[in-house]
Design a protein around this motif. Structure first.
Motif, mmCIF file in Angstrom:
data_model
loop_
_atom_site.group_PDB
_atom_site.id
_atom_site.type_symbol
_atom_site.label_atom_id
_atom_site.label_comp_id
_atom_site.label_asym_id
_atom_site.label_seq_id
_atom_site.Cartn_x
_atom_site.Cartn_y
_atom_site.Cartn_z
ATOM 1 N N PRO A 1 27.827 -1.223 30.890
ATOM 2 C CA PRO A 1 27.862 0.013 30.094
ATOM 3 C C PRO A 1 27.102 -0.131 28.778
ATOM 4 C CG PRO A 1 30.072 -0.635 30.818
ATOM 5 C CD PRO A 1 29.171 -1.776 31.115
ATOM 6 N N HIS A 2 26.673 0.985 28.238
ATOM 7 C CA HIS A 2 25.996 1.058 26.948
ATOM 8 C C HIS A 2 26.655 2.153 26.135
ATOM 9 C CE1 HIS A 2 22.836 1.512 23.936
ATOM 10 N NE2 HIS A 2 22.239 0.429 24.397
ATOM 11 N N ASP B 1 24.726 -24.544 36.861
ATOM 12 C CA ASP B 1 23.822 -25.692 36.963
ATOM 13 C C ASP B 1 23.627 -26.190 38.388
ATOM 14 O OD1 ASP B 1 26.250 -26.944 37.397
ATOM 15 O OD2 ASP B 1 25.901 -28.585 35.990
ATOM 16 N N ASP B 2 24.318 -25.626 39.385
ATOM 17 C CA ASP B 2 24.160 -26.086 40.761
ATOM 18 C C ASP B 2 24.334 -24.916 41.734
ATOM 19 O OD1 ASP B 2 23.799 -27.624 42.995
ATOM 20 O OD2 ASP B 2 25.774 -28.590 42.914
ATOM 21 N N PRO B 3 23.277 -24.196 42.056
ATOM 22 C CA PRO B 3 21.912 -24.400 41.582
ATOM 23 C C PRO B 3 21.759 -23.914 40.146
ATOM 24 C CG PRO B 3 22.000 -22.419 42.919
ATOM 25 C CD PRO B 3 23.352 -23.051 42.989
ATOM 26 N N PRO B 4 20.753 -24.399 39.435
ATOM 27 C CA PRO B 4 20.577 -23.959 38.052
ATOM 28 C C PRO B 4 20.191 -22.480 37.997
ATOM 29 C CG PRO B 4 18.709 -25.284 38.767
ATOM 30 C CD PRO B 4 19.734 -25.373 39.846
ATOM 31 N N MET B 5 20.846 -21.730 37.108
ATOM 32 C CA MET B 5 20.572 -20.312 36.942
ATOM 33 C C MET B 5 20.583 -19.947 35.467
ATOM 34 S SD MET B 5 22.563 -18.375 40.068
ATOM 35 C CE MET B 5 24.006 -19.445 40.174
ATOM 36 N N VAL B 6 19.743 -18.994 35.100
ATOM 37 C CA VAL B 6 19.700 -18.476 33.736
ATOM 38 C C VAL B 6 19.795 -16.960 33.790
ATOM 39 C CG1 VAL B 6 18.315 -20.391 32.865
ATOM 40 C CG2 VAL B 6 17.168 -18.330 33.712
ATOM 41 N N MET B 7 20.122 -16.366 32.646
ATOM 42 C CA MET B 7 20.180 -14.916 32.549
ATOM 43 C C MET B 7 19.495 -14.455 31.283
ATOM 44 S SD MET B 7 22.219 -14.170 29.749
ATOM 45 C CE MET B 7 22.658 -12.486 30.063
ATOM 46 N N PHE B 8 18.946 -13.240 31.335
ATOM 47 C CA PHE B 8 18.566 -12.555 30.113
ATOM 48 C C PHE B 8 18.987 -11.107 30.259
ATOM 49 C CE2 PHE B 8 14.841 -11.914 32.772
ATOM 50 C CZ PHE B 8 14.343 -10.661 32.433
ATOM 51 N N SER B 9 19.270 -10.475 29.114
ATOM 52 C CA SER B 9 19.830 -9.131 29.123
ATOM 53 C C SER B 9 18.948 -8.175 28.340
ATOM 54 C CB SER B 9 21.244 -9.152 28.537
ATOM 55 O OG SER B 9 21.826 -7.868 28.578
ATOM 56 N N ILE B 10 18.790 -6.962 28.887
ATOM 57 C CA ILE B 10 17.925 -5.938 28.319
ATOM 58 C C ILE B 10 18.720 -4.647 28.181
ATOM 59 C CG2 ILE B 10 15.816 -4.609 28.672
ATOM 60 C CD1 ILE B 10 14.884 -6.761 30.609
ATOM 61 N N ASN B 11 18.548 -3.913 27.074
ATOM 62 C CA ASN B 11 19.064 -2.550 27.047
ATOM 63 C C ASN B 11 17.924 -1.616 27.421
ATOM 64 O OD1 ASN B 11 17.725 -1.909 24.404
ATOM 65 N ND2 ASN B 11 19.274 -3.302 23.615
ATOM 66 N N ASP B 12 18.180 -0.761 28.407
ATOM 67 C CA ASP B 12 17.114 0.022 29.022
ATOM 68 C C ASP B 12 17.551 1.469 29.209
ATOM 69 O OD1 ASP B 12 14.564 0.198 30.272
ATOM 70 O OD2 ASP B 12 15.543 0.247 32.220
ATOM 71 N N ARG B 13 16.564 2.361 29.254
ATOM 72 C CA ARG B 13 16.851 3.759 29.541
ATOM 73 C C ARG B 13 17.208 3.913 31.019
ATOM 74 N NH1 ARG B 13 16.125 6.983 25.438
ATOM 75 N NH2 ARG B 13 14.790 6.302 23.725
ATOM 76 N N LYS B 14 18.202 4.742 31.309
ATOM 77 C CA LYS B 14 18.629 4.925 32.691
ATOM 78 C C LYS B 14 17.554 5.610 33.534
ATOM 79 C CE LYS B 14 23.618 5.219 31.887
ATOM 80 N NZ LYS B 14 24.816 6.079 32.001
ATOM 81 N N VAL B 15 16.879 6.580 32.945
ATOM 82 C CA VAL B 15 15.892 7.349 33.702
ATOM 83 C C VAL B 15 14.660 7.584 32.827
ATOM 84 C CG1 VAL B 15 17.574 8.550 35.138
ATOM 85 C CG2 VAL B 15 16.928 9.524 32.937
ATOM 86 N N GLU C 1 21.487 1.815 29.403
ATOM 87 C CA GLU C 1 22.355 0.874 30.099
ATOM 88 C C GLU C 1 21.931 -0.545 29.723
ATOM 89 O OE1 GLU C 1 21.810 1.983 34.140
ATOM 90 O OE2 GLU C 1 19.777 1.161 34.294
ATOM 91 N N ASN C 2 22.880 -1.456 29.723
ATOM 92 C CA ASN C 2 22.587 -2.866 29.522
ATOM 93 C C ASN C 2 22.403 -3.497 30.891
ATOM 94 O OD1 ASN C 2 22.871 -3.221 26.590
ATOM 95 N ND2 ASN C 2 24.990 -2.619 26.924
ATOM 96 N N VAL C 3 21.289 -4.184 31.080
ATOM 97 C CA VAL C 3 20.983 -4.791 32.370
ATOM 98 C C VAL C 3 20.888 -6.304 32.200
ATOM 99 C CG1 VAL C 3 19.388 -4.881 34.310
ATOM 100 C CG2 VAL C 3 19.717 -2.729 33.070
ATOM 101 N N MET C 4 21.732 -7.030 32.933
ATOM 102 C CA MET C 4 21.691 -8.487 32.913
ATOM 103 C C MET C 4 20.957 -8.971 34.156
ATOM 104 S SD MET C 4 24.731 -11.316 32.422
ATOM 105 C CE MET C 4 25.689 -10.797 33.829
#
Length: 214
Positions: A146-147, A50-64, A153-156
């Motif tokens: 890791p996935h 919250d200082d500074p405010p930050m958010v995250m979202f996570s995606i599972n994605d193909r490596k290549v 791969e999981n990308v945050m």
């Protein structure tokens, strides 16, 4: 009932997402280098500071390999370093669900869902005008996790909030009123939840449970 992850679960469906629930939905708007808008909801989403405010979202994605539409948000953030996290209120549940589909790159999900793209203050991606609140974000860090499938791969994605928009209709005496917003959250399986009731608690010593600064 108990089980080790490496052995698999004995249930009809994996309970993990139902155990870690409800999860707020980050309705992420982004643009590519050509300025084409993408909008997609992510249920692995939350605030991380919250200082500074930050958010995250996570995606599972193909490596290549190929560019998969469900990963356009990641491609766009990598190209531009910017995104907007929009809040999904109860009245927007169907529009959010519609934008979760797999569409061709460049398809305008905002227009498809009947939503209005509104200009942001600090970043190029638009916000959703109908959203109760929107947070403009700049990329801080991308963390690859890791996935179970080695081709994935999981990308945050972590973004710093640089501007906030709140619709006046959802403010009550200066408070962002969640009982008016009725935010939609993701649970396990095909289930969702909605916030319609709140309760307050006071920390020992007189502080509040929200860790708010004066």
């Amino acid at each position: 009932m108990q089980y080790r992850i490496r052995d698999g679960h004995p249930l009809p469906h994996n309970p993990f997402k139902a155990i870690v629930a409800p999860r707020p939905i980050g309705w992420i708007s982004s643009v590519d280098k050509a300025g084409r808008v993408n909008l997609a909801p992510y249920s692995f989403f939350n605030g991380v500071a919250d200082d500074p405010p930050m958010v995250m979202f996570s995606i599972n994605d193909r490596k290549v390999g190929r560019r998969d539409e469900t990963k356009d948000s990641l491609v766009n953030v990598r190209e531009t370093g910017e995104f907007v996290a929009n809040v999904v209120g109860w009245e927007l549940r169907d529009a959010m669900n519609l934008t979760s589909g797999a569409y061709a790159p460049g398809e305008d999900e905002l227009a498809m869902a009947g939503l209005t793209a509104a200009p942001s203050l600090e970043v190029a991606p638009p916000r959703i005008a109908e959203a109760p609140a929107s947070m403009e974000c700049r990329l801080v860090q991308e963390i690859v996790l890791p996935h179970g499938d080695r081709s994935m791969e999981n990308v945050m994605v972590i973004g710093e909030v640089v501007a906030v928009h709140i619709r006046d209709a959802f403010l009550t005496d200066g408070i962002f009123d969640l009982t008016k917003v009725q935010p939609v959250a993701r649970c396990g399986y095909k289930d969702y939840a909605v916030v319609r009731e709140l309760f307050s608690m006071t920390r020992p010593g007189g502080g509040d449970a929200g860790n708010m600064k004066p």
